[in-house]
Scaffold this active site. Structure first.
Site, PDB file in Angstrom:
ATOM      1  N   ASP A  88     -18.689 -34.805 -16.758  1.00 31.96           N
ATOM      2  CA  ASP A  88     -19.858 -34.902 -17.935  1.00 31.96           C
ATOM      3  C   ASP A  88     -19.965 -33.425 -18.380  1.00 31.96           C
ATOM      4  O   ASP A  88     -18.953 -33.168 -19.391  1.00 31.96           O
ATOM      5  CB  ASP A  88     -20.809 -35.235 -17.141  1.00 31.96           C
ATOM      6  CG  ASP A  88     -22.060 -35.625 -18.135  1.00 31.96           C
ATOM      7  OD1 ASP A  88     -22.074 -36.688 -18.773  1.00 31.96           O
ATOM      8  OD2 ASP A  88     -22.917 -34.824 -18.383  1.00 31.96           O
ATOM      9  N   THR A  89     -20.517 -32.766 -17.841  1.00 35.73           N
ATOM     10  CA  THR A  89     -20.630 -31.255 -18.527  1.00 35.73           C
ATOM     11  C   THR A  89     -19.726 -30.558 -18.098  1.00 35.73           C
ATOM     12  O   THR A  89     -19.216 -29.354 -18.532  1.00 35.73           O
ATOM     13  CB  THR A  89     -21.713 -30.594 -17.804  1.00 35.73           C
ATOM     14  OG1 THR A  89     -21.907 -30.438 -16.615  1.00 35.73           O
ATOM     15  CG2 THR A  89     -23.187 -31.230 -18.233  1.00 35.73           C
TER      16      THR A  89
ATOM     17  N   LEU B 129     -16.977 -29.875 -11.503  1.00 35.32           N
ATOM     18  CA  LEU B 129     -15.580 -29.671 -11.457  1.00 35.32           C
ATOM     19  C   LEU B 129     -14.944 -28.253 -11.615  1.00 35.32           C
ATOM     20  O   LEU B 129     -14.204 -27.801 -10.781  1.00 35.32           O
ATOM     21  CB  LEU B 129     -14.712 -30.459 -12.187  1.00 35.32           C
ATOM     22  CG  LEU B 129     -14.912 -31.946 -11.543  1.00 35.32           C
ATOM     23  CD1 LEU B 129     -14.364 -33.170 -12.521  1.00 35.32           C
ATOM     24  CD2 LEU B 129     -14.011 -32.056 -10.399  1.00 35.32           C
TER      25      LEU B 129
ATOM     26  N   ASP C   7     -24.556 -43.743  -9.925  1.00 32.48           N
ATOM     27  CA  ASP C   7     -25.819 -44.253  -9.588  1.00 32.48           C
ATOM     28  C   ASP C   7     -26.791 -43.847 -10.840  1.00 32.48           C
ATOM     29  O   ASP C   7     -26.479 -43.045 -11.440  1.00 32.48           O
ATOM     30  CB  ASP C   7     -26.053 -43.630  -8.423  1.00 32.48           C
ATOM     31  CG  ASP C   7     -26.711 -42.157  -8.623  1.00 32.48           C
ATOM     32  OD1 ASP C   7     -27.725 -41.843  -8.166  1.00 32.48           O
ATOM     33  OD2 ASP C   7     -25.616 -41.315  -8.906  1.00 32.48           O
TER      34      ASP C   7
END
Length: 190
Positions: free
Chosen positions: A116-117, A121, A172
């Protein structure tokens, strides 16, 4: 190998609607596992699953890697946290549970559910690199480049999706929905 799914505009999906089916996900993981197995042939690969979201895709991927000939892979897990509650990242990611293997000199594959952002990672990759990993590649089931806040591009991408909240297949909404075999538009459980 390019993904073969076209997505609609985010607002066109109903809450709870399946965005990616179990079959589509399994097929894509198998395709990418072949690429990973070919690239890492002859190297002992250490697969690092990022918890909690990456638990399911890590399991699916390592099974496929084994079937494609990487029978000596090792598996470990690392846990990061940046979402304190709800659906918005509220802090820079931190490692809350480290791997139980020395990364020095290892060929590593980071596995996560979604980029995502990109902060988690990138932080994990930098951490393991600083600790002496010989090579680090990354696999994400989903990529949301429109949300990227740092310079990070995963090595292997299952599907590039629009900016839509998703859950299932390890992802989730407030800790619910992870066990769904499909990926759905969230927030289905709040």
């Amino acid at each position: 190998m390019e993904e073969a799914v076209t997505f609609r505009n985010p607002e066109e999906y109903e809450i709870g609607e399946i965005i990616l089916t179990d079959e589509q996900i399994n097929q894509r993981i198998a395709e990418l596992a072949q690429d990973i197995a070919t690239t890492h042939n002859g190297k002992q690969l250490l697969v690092v699953g990022l918890l909690k979201g990456g638990f399911r895709v890590t399991s699916d991927l390592v099974t496929q890697l084994h079937d494609k000939g990487l029978t000596d892979i090792e598996i470990t897990f690392l846990k990061t946290k940046s979402y304190l509650d709800k659906t918005e990242s509220q802090q820079d990611p931190v490692i809350t549970q480290d791997i139980d293997v020395n990364p020095e000199g290892r060929h590593m594959l980071l596995v996560d559910d979604i980029a995502d952002t990109g902060k988690s990672l990138k932080m994990v990759e930098e951490n393991l690199s600083a600790r002496g990993a010989e090579s680090i590649t990354s696999f994400v089931l989903l990529d949301k480049p429109s949300r990227r806040e740092v310079d990070f591009v995963p090595t292997y991408i299952g599907f590039t999706i629009p900016n839509i909240w998703v859950q299932g297949r390890g992802m989730d909404t407030n800790e619910k929905g992870r066990a769904d075999r499909h990926i759905r538009r969230g927030p289905y459980f709040i």
